[in-house]
Design an enzyme around this catalytic site. Structure first.
Site, PDB file in Angstrom:
ATOM      1  N   GLY A  14      -2.952 -71.212 -60.481  1.00 53.50           N
ATOM      2  CA  GLY A  14      -2.464 -72.462 -59.913  1.00 53.50           C
ATOM      3  C   GLY A  14      -3.145 -72.710 -58.583  1.00 53.50           C
ATOM      4  O   GLY A  14      -4.275 -72.284 -58.355  1.00 53.50           O
ATOM      5  N   CYS A  15      -2.452 -73.357 -57.694  1.00 48.88           N
ATOM      6  CA  CYS A  15      -2.991 -73.680 -56.374  1.00 48.88           C
ATOM      7  C   CYS A  15      -3.385 -72.410 -55.643  1.00 48.88           C
ATOM      8  O   CYS A  15      -2.607 -71.459 -55.556  1.00 48.88           O
ATOM      9  CB  CYS A  15      -1.940 -74.445 -55.576  1.00 48.88           C
ATOM     10  SG  CYS A  15      -2.424 -74.773 -53.881  1.00 48.88           S
ATOM     11  N   PHE A  16      -4.589 -72.386 -55.094  1.00 52.65           N
ATOM     12  CA  PHE A  16      -5.043 -71.176 -54.410  1.00 52.65           C
ATOM     13  C   PHE A  16      -4.266 -70.869 -53.141  1.00 52.65           C
ATOM     14  O   PHE A  16      -4.254 -69.753 -52.666  1.00 52.65           O
ATOM     15  CB  PHE A  16      -6.541 -71.145 -54.170  1.00 52.65           C
ATOM     16  CG  PHE A  16      -7.196 -72.361 -53.568  1.00 52.65           C
ATOM     17  CD1 PHE A  16      -6.581 -73.180 -52.648  1.00 52.65           C
ATOM     18  CD2 PHE A  16      -8.491 -72.660 -53.943  1.00 52.65           C
ATOM     19  CE1 PHE A  16      -7.221 -74.282 -52.096  1.00 52.65           C
ATOM     20  CE2 PHE A  16      -9.158 -73.759 -53.407  1.00 52.65           C
ATOM     21  CZ  PHE A  16      -8.514 -74.567 -52.471  1.00 52.65           C
ATOM     22  N   CYS A  18      -1.077 -70.741 -53.015  1.00 59.36           N
ATOM     23  CA  CYS A  18      -0.017 -69.850 -53.498  1.00 59.36           C
ATOM     24  C   CYS A  18      -0.548 -68.446 -53.742  1.00 59.36           C
ATOM     25  O   CYS A  18       0.041 -67.458 -53.306  1.00 59.36           O
ATOM     26  CB  CYS A  18       0.586 -70.387 -54.797  1.00 59.36           C
ATOM     27  SG  CYS A  18       1.408 -71.982 -54.645  1.00 59.36           S
TER      28      CYS A  18
END
Length: 184
Positions: A14-16, A18
Site C-alpha cells: 500500500g502507501c509507502f 505506512c
C-alpha cells in the site's frame, strides 16, 4: 551500496508512508527508504506513479541486520500490517501502485515468502486468497525527499492519524518484542 553483514528487503504494502512507519519501529532495521519499483519507466516521480502509467509500485527498501531481526520476522510483520488479499488497493488507497508485492532479493527470500504465503493460506488466516505478488529484485527509485520519514514528521496529519497510527498500534500489540522501544 550494501552494508557488510546486512540484508535488504523490499516490500510494497500500500502507501509507502505506512510501510516505512511500520518498519522504522523495529529493532534491527537500520533504515527504511520509500521508493518506486517494478515499473517500465526510469526515474519515476510521485505524480507519474499515481497516474498508473509507469507500472511502478510504491515500496519501502528495508536495510536490516539479520542477526537482530530475520527475514521471516519481516514477513510476519508485512502480512500482519496490510491486507494481502486486496488487489491494487489498501483501504482508501486505490490503484496498481498500491498492490501487495515482495521484491525478492535472492532465491532464499523467494522460498521464504512462498512458504509464508502457503502457511498463512493453510492456516486460514485470511478469508480471501492472498494476492501478494512475488517479484524478482529490481531497481528501486527513491521517492522524493518530502515522502521520507513522513509519519515521523506529520503524526497529527489526518492520514497519519486515521491510517498509519492504527497500523502502529497493531504492530505494538502483536510484535511488541520486536520494537526498538519495547511496549510497556
Amino acid at each position: 551500496m550494501p552494508e557488510s553483514g546486512t540484508e535488504l528487503a523490499v516490500f510494497g504494502g500500500g502507501c509507502f508512508w505506512c510501510v516505512e512507519a511500520v518498519y522504522q519501529q523495529l529493532a534491527g532495521v537500520l533504515y527504511v527508504e520509500p521508493g518506486y519499483a517494478g515499473g517500465h519507466m526510469d526515474a519515476p516521480d510521485y505524480e507519474t506513479v499515481c497516474a498508473g502509467a509507469s507500472g511502478h509500485i510504491e515500496v519501502a527498501s528495508i536495510r536490516f541486520d539479520p542477526y537482530q531481526l530475520n527475514y521471516e520476522q519481516l514477513l510476519d510483520v508485512f502480512f500482519a500490517t496490510h491486507n494481502p488479499t486486496s488487489l491494487d488497493r489498501q483501504g482508501a488507497d486505490v490503484g496498481p501502485q498500491y498492490r501487495s508485492a515482495i521484491f525478492c532479493q535472492n532465491a532464499r527470500q523467494e522460498a521464504q515468502a512462498r512458504d509464508k504465503i502457503a502457511q498463512l493460506e493453510a492456516a486460514g488466516v485470511f478469508t480471501d486468497p492472498i494476492v501478494t505478488e512475488l517479484r524478482p529484485g529490481s531497481k528501486v527509485w527513491p521517492a522524493e525527499t518530502y515522502h521520507r520519514d513522513y509519519y515521523a514528521r506529520h503524526p497529527q496529519q489526518g492520514y497519519c492519524r486515521q491510517v498509519i497510527a492504527p497500523k502502529l498500534s497493531k504492530l505494538q500489540a502483536k510484535f511488541g518484542g520486536l520494537l526498538r522501544t519495547p511496549a510497556l
